[in-house]
Design a protein around this motif. Structure first.
Motif, PDB file in Angstrom:
ATOM      1  N   ALA A  33       0.815  -1.134   0.210  1.00  0.00           N
ATOM      2  CA  ALA A  33       0.071   0.146  -0.125  1.00  0.00           C
ATOM      3  C   ALA A  33       0.758   1.517   0.060  1.00  0.00           C
ATOM      4  CB  ALA A  33      -1.000   0.019   1.079  1.00  0.00           C
ATOM      5  N   GLY A  34       1.850   1.142   0.869  1.00  0.00           N
ATOM      6  CA  GLY A  34       2.787   2.325   0.968  1.00  0.00           C
ATOM      7  C   GLY A  34       3.638   2.713  -0.413  1.00  0.00           C
ATOM      8  N   LEU A  35       4.203   1.477  -0.970  1.00  0.00           N
ATOM      9  CA  LEU A  35       4.842   1.709  -2.226  1.00  0.00           C
ATOM     10  C   LEU A  35       3.640   2.249  -3.459  1.00  0.00           C
ATOM     11  CD1 LEU A  35       6.980  -1.407  -2.100  1.00  0.00           C
ATOM     12  CD2 LEU A  35       7.778   0.877  -1.993  1.00  0.00           C
ATOM     13  N   ALA A  36       2.711   1.543  -3.360  1.00  0.00           N
ATOM     14  CA  ALA A  36       1.556   1.710  -4.361  1.00  0.00           C
ATOM     15  C   ALA A  36       1.064   3.544  -4.364  1.00  0.00           C
ATOM     16  CB  ALA A  36       0.284   1.028  -4.467  1.00  0.00           C
ATOM     17  N   SER A  37       1.344   3.994  -3.162  1.00  0.00           N
ATOM     18  CA  SER A  37       0.766   5.576  -2.758  1.00  0.00           C
ATOM     19  C   SER A  37       1.914   6.543  -3.416  1.00  0.00           C
ATOM     20  CB  SER A  37       0.471   5.608  -1.163  1.00  0.00           C
ATOM     21  OG  SER A  37       1.772   5.688  -0.743  1.00  0.00           O
ATOM     22  N   GLY A  38       2.906   5.808  -3.394  1.00  0.00           N
ATOM     23  CA  GLY A  38       4.239   6.750  -3.842  1.00  0.00           C
ATOM     24  C   GLY A  38       4.906   7.409  -2.842  1.00  0.00           C
ATOM     25  N   ALA A  39       4.649   6.901  -1.591  1.00  0.00           N
ATOM     26  CA  ALA A  39       5.518   7.336  -0.299  1.00  0.00           C
ATOM     27  C   ALA A  39       6.547   6.432  -0.198  1.00  0.00           C
ATOM     28  CB  ALA A  39       4.697   7.080   0.858  1.00  0.00           C
TER      29      ALA A  39
END
Length: 230
Positions: free
Chosen positions: A178-184
């Motif tokens: 989820a974090g990676l997919a958000s761009g964070a």
């Protein structure tokens, strides 16, 4: 890159397994529920729910013989874990409380992003003895649970920060995705399951001994490595 360190615009925390270790409370509640319907629930069964959305977990519990509506299962488990928190206290993960307090002292915005119900998340936050978070985004605040990026994107939008300037701290494969997919910038701190080979920007074995300076250094080094303009 100049010589001046840029701090992250915000740090977003997962709750279960990252900030606090409530997994034993959840596992005990799941086991008691399944056994009350005559089924059995092993540690391995419980592991498959780590980091999953609550309704997704409820469907798996139905498959284990719990003949209740999914939402009723979620409510039952949440009540049980809240009771454990009230009676046994908040079991912080090593270094988490200290790092969170240090971020507050440094004036860096913080958010709690969890797939637990909002009332569950607020019961944890209320038991912390300082004002720990600027906002809470919970499972019932979003349409799409982790590993979808919506929970983290919503938190960044509410804080009015660019997700690319945010650090996400996670302990589960679902949360890291989820974090990676958000761009964070996604920091993985494994707890129950390994997080290697998921593509997290950094892997720390523990938060113990870590402070705001460590997160700022990480933010700087990742930005330098990726050449991302900030």
């Amino acid at each position: 890159m100049g010589s001046v360190s840029r701090k992250p615009s915000a740090v977003l925390w997962d709750m279960d397994g990252t900030l606090v270790d409530t997994e034993p409370y959840w596992m005990a509640a799941e086991t008691a529920l399944v056994e009350s319907f005559g089924g059995s629930w092993s540690h391995e069964d419980a592991l498959q729910l780590v980091g999953s959305g609550l309704l997704d977990s409820a469907v798996i519990l139905q498959g284990a013989g719990v003949t209740m509506e999914a939402q009723a299962i979620v409510d039952h488990l949440t009540d049980a874990v809240q009771d454990s928190l009230r009676t046994s206290g908040v079991p912080f993960r090593p270094g988490a409380r200290e790092l969170l307090r240090d971020l507050r002292s440094a004036g860096i915005p913080t958010g709690l992003v969890t797939m637990s119900l909002r009332r569950m998340a607020l019961s944890v936050v209320d038991l912390i003895d300082f004002e720990a978070f600027d906002l809470v985004v919970a499972g019932d605040d979003v349409d799409n649970p982790k590993p979808h990026p919506e929970p983290y994107l919503q938190a960044a939008a509410l804080l009015d920060v660019d997700i690319a300037d945010v650090i996400v701290i996670e302990d589960s494969p679902t949360g890291v995705r989820a974090g990676l997919a958000s761009g964070a910038l996604t920091l993985a701190v494994p707890h129950i399951v390994p997080l290697d080979h998921l593509g997290a920007h950094e892997l720390w074995p523990t938060l113990a001994g870590r402070n705001t300076g460590d997160l700022t250094d990480l933010f700087d080094s990742i930005n330098a490595r990726t050449g991302a303009p900030r």
